[in-house]
Design a protein around this motif. Structure first.
Motif, mmCIF file in Angstrom:
data_model
loop_
_atom_site.group_PDB
_atom_site.id
_atom_site.type_symbol
_atom_site.label_atom_id
_atom_site.label_comp_id
_atom_site.label_asym_id
_atom_site.label_seq_id
_atom_site.Cartn_x
_atom_site.Cartn_y
_atom_site.Cartn_z
ATOM 1 N N ASP A 1 -40.495 -22.356 10.781
ATOM 2 C CA ASP A 1 -39.329 -23.134 11.221
ATOM 3 C C ASP A 1 -39.806 -24.486 11.739
ATOM 4 O O ASP A 1 -39.541 -24.865 12.877
ATOM 5 N N ASP B 1 -32.206 -18.397 16.067
ATOM 6 C CA ASP B 1 -32.833 -19.003 14.897
ATOM 7 C C ASP B 1 -33.135 -17.944 13.833
ATOM 8 O O ASP B 1 -32.859 -16.753 13.998
ATOM 9 N N ARG C 1 -37.297 -27.056 13.308
ATOM 10 C CA ARG C 1 -36.879 -26.794 14.685
ATOM 11 C C ARG C 1 -37.971 -27.189 15.674
ATOM 12 O O ARG C 1 -37.700 -27.846 16.689
#
Length: 400
Positions: free
Chosen positions: A167, A47, A170
């Motif tokens: 993030d 990521d 995610r």
């Protein structure tokens, strides 16, 4: 898996591990993770913050079940802290496939980067960035002991430091995260149980104490003429032990830097880092306030200036009640025994993520209770029991 991972980053002198973020040893560990993912036919990705993921099923479907931990270490750390959770996650998947288990939800395995904070001084950098608990500016300002910044280290390792940041998309795909970890204490050894469930993580933080005096000649400066910051620091170390003992908490000065750091010189600066943890916030505040009060009194007595900076802090983490109870129910189902539920003073990625999604932890018995040391250990039977427990838990979650 364990034999393949074990030599990476091990120091021949101490026998401990030096797997620091964005170093060669870290790169080897990351390559190991990728090989394990590919060998199992899992979709592998890294990521924006450098955390590694291996997926069975499409995570974009959401409500995914994820297991894992970290692969980095403290200086001269043990073999189990972090890696046991990652190895066990892959082994649990193997166990479930061997059972012919059905996965109704996407399943993932993760290696969070820089959990220990050994290089840049801040724990859980990978998960903090992902959860938005560490800003990009603050992350870019992190520097190691050699003056290398986090962005420089990431770039040298082939990762784009300008891509880092929260993030949320995610994390929103994850319905539950379970982290298995070797116990960092002896509660399970004393109770006779191979596996336990975490209830909460104590509040904890790191404070930097800068004692500034006056450099001078060690052989010609009279004792009464000295402004020696080492004296104030030494007395503060003893005060930390006293305050923690009285409050039933823990406090540790485990890192120190001295300037000019000469055998025949009175120091001009002694910088010490305090780590303190307690069962609740009020107790922790009492301990740290008491240590700082004592440090200022000692500094005044020796003509020394003192600055205290809180470098990091994590409030108490109560793990998701429903998920924790589900873990205890699943683990006690076959034996009918009550599963130990333990609090811990150690921080973990699961604690950081708990503010963003349901998280839980399993502990595997550590017969010595020693951690952050080469003496850290767990028996093979207990590790296998941990894998089976994790597989049972994941199977129950994945079929919901």
């Amino acid at each position: 898996m364990w034999r393949e991972l074990a030599p990476i980053g091990r120091h021949c002198g101490s026998g401990g591990y030096r797997r620091f973020a964005w170093t060669g040893a870290d790169a080897e560990c990351r390559a190991w993770f990728e090989r394990q993912a590919v060998a199992r036919g899992l979709a592998y990705e890294v990521d924006r913050n450098g955390n590694q993921w291996a997926w069975l099923g499409d995570p974009a479907r959401g409500d995914a079940v994820v297991a894992g931990s970290h692969l980095d270490s403290v200086p001269d750390g043990g073999a189990f802290d972090g890696p046991l959770g990652v190895v066990s996650a892959f082994a649990a998947l193997d166990e479930l496939r061997g059972r012919g288990a059905r996965f109704d939800r996407p399943f993932g395995i993760v290696n969070f980067g820089d959990e220990e904070g050994a290089r840049f001084g801040l724990a859980c950098v990978g998960s903090r960035l992902a959860a938005g608990q560490l800003t990009v500016a603050a992350a870019h300002a992190l520097t190691d002991a050699d003056g290398v910044t986090l962005p420089q280290a990431m770039a040298a390792a082939g990762h784009d430091p300008d891509a880092i940041g929260a993030d949320r998309e995610r994390l929103d795909r994850i319905g539950a995260f379970v982290e298995l970890h070797v116990e960092q204490g002896r509660a399970l050894d004393l109770s006779g149980d191979p596996v336990g469930v975490a209830s909460a993580i104590w509040p904890h933080g790191r404070w930097r104490f800068d004692f500034r005096g006056e450099a001078n000649h060690a052989g010609t400066t009279r004792l009464v003429d000295r402004r020696d910051p080492m004296l104030s620091y030494a007395e503060t170390v003893l005060a930390a032990r006293r305050e923690a003992r009285l409050a039933g908490a823990v406090a540790t000065f485990g890192k120190i830097a001295v300037e000019p750091n000469g055998v025949n010189a009175v120091p001009s600066l002694v910088r010490g880092w305090l780590d303190s943890r307690a069962e609740d916030q009020a107790t922790l505040d009492t301990v740290v306030d008491g240590i700082e009060k004592a440090a200022r009194e000692y500094a005044d007595a020796h003509g020394v200036d003192l600055d205290v900076v809180r470098e990091s802090f994590t409030p108490v983490v109560e793990f998701d009640d429903a998920l924790r109870d589900e873990l205890a129910r699943v683990l006690g189902r076959d034996t009918g025994l009550k599963v130990p539920v333990l609090g811990t003073g150690a921080g973990h990625d699961a604690g950081i993520l708990s503010a963003a999604l349901p998280t839980a932890m399993l502990f595997v018995r550590n017969p010595t209770g020693v951690s952050h040391s080469p003496a850290e250990s767990a028996t093979e039977d207990d590790c296998v029991a941990g894998v089976r427990a994790l597989a049972d838990v994941l199977e129950g979650l994945a079929r919901k």
